[in-house]
Motif scaffolding. Structure first.
Motif: not given
Length: 357
Positions: A40-43, A55-60, A65-67
């Motif tokens: 997300s750009f905002k969250k 399954c790994t779920v990453e909320n970024l 978190h661009n790196r």
């Protein structure tokens, strides 16, 4: 590592058509280790990571978190992107030679029809780069492949997999409905403008008036939040036409459809609908419900030879249950061919996604 760019399907988001597609693809690789990037750009200013079985779920957050995002993309052996909406989120780092794009729908044309010209231009640029450069493209219909071949003047069959959304269901057909006194005509869906609710209601009213020999029962099942709005806007117009306005849970839809004869799929004849594969239409065929259409050109079903009733015919001509039954029986053979195509495409995609794992 298999990297998937999308939100992970769960009970809260599964009512969205997009997430049903994500869930359908995920079911093919449920035994594989995989990572979902929900971007997300905002969250998600604060990183949130969940583990669901293997399954790994990453909320970024894309900026914060661009790196981390770049690191996942660099380590991935395959990247599966659900729609150009999600592709936009990784455009600065995407590696097309290991990217598979599941197109979902013709986004630029959808946005243009909503008069969102700038957004349409942006996604047209992203779409063009993806169509020309991605390792593989996943389409929902052959009509969609043809659309992109015509739009970009390139052959795409070699790099395309045509995989509709299809869930195999054991459906107990209700053969008693063909001896019914009523012709049960159903609509299951929302009140979006492209569903043509106004035309649907007018069709019901005119069919009821023009064809007194037919005993109709018109049923409209909309989300609970829309029931009051539907009644306020339309109930007076069809109050005398033997109607039922209500809602159904997801589990109730199929059992109810098996009792019905005709079902509305009133899509306009535009490219967005020509390349689509509505789940509702598939469910109608599965349940022995013959579709009532404004245009029969929806996805690949004309190519497959499905039987349907045109809106004009429904409105102006008496309907015989024996004829509808014959059409429904024919559509089972169409559905069988559709199932075969889907199964073969699933095997292709599974092989592709597990090849480097």
């Amino acid at each position: 590592m298999l990297l998937i760019i999308a939100d992970y399907p769960n009970e809260l988001n599964m009512r969205e058509g997009t997430m049903q597609r994500v869930d359908a693809i995920d079911s093919l690789i449920a035994d594989q280790e995989r990572v979902y990037l929900n971007l997300s750009f905002k969250k998600f200013i604060k990183r949130k990571t969940n583990k669901v079985e293997n399954c790994t779920v990453e909320n970024l957050n894309i900026l914060a978190h661009n790196r981390i995002i770049k690191g996942y993309i660099a380590r991935a052996t395959s990247i599966y992107v659900h729609s150009v909406y999600n592709l936009l989120k990784i455009m600065n780092w995407v590696e097309f030679d290991k990217t598979i794009l599941d197109i979902h729908g013709v986004v630029p044309e959808e946005l243009r029809s909503e008069n969102k010209k700038i957004h349409s231009a942006i996604y047209n640029y992203i779409e063009k780069r993806a169509i020309l450069n991605c390792k593989k493209l996943v389409h929902v219909t052959n009509a969609m492949v043809g659309h992109y071949e015509h739009k970009y003047k390139v052959p795409l069959s070699a790099k395309s997999i045509v995989l509709p959304i299809f869930e195999y269901k054991q459906i107990l057909q209700d053969s008693n409905k063909w001896s019914d006194d009523l012709i049960r005509t159903v609509y299951v869906g929302g009140l979006q403008s492209w569903q043509n609710i106004n035309k649907m209601v007018a069709l019901c009213k005119n069919a009821y008036i023009n064809n007194p020999r037919c005993s109709y029962r018109f049923e409209f099942f909309v989300p609970q939040r829309d029931v009051v709005t539907f009644k306020q806007n339309y109930s007076e117009k069809i109050n005398a036409c033997n109607t039922n306005i209500s809602t159904l849970t997801r589990e109730e839809v199929i059992p109810h459809l098996t009792q019905c004869h005709l079902g509305f799929v009133l899509r306009d004849d535009i490219i967005v609908n020509r390349v689509a594969c509505p789940t509702k239409l598939v469910e109608y065929l599965e349940c022995g419900v013959v579709p009532v259409v404004l245009s029969p050109h929806i996805g690949d079903f004309v190519e497959l030879g499905y039987k349907y009733v045109t809106a004009a015919s429904f409105e102006n001509q008496s309907v015989e249950l024996t004829q509808i039954e014959q059409m429904a029986q024919h559509n089972y053979s169409v559905l069988f061919e559709y199932q075969k195509r889907t199964f073969n495409a699933q095997q292709q995609l599974i092989a592709l996604l597990t090849a480097d794992m």
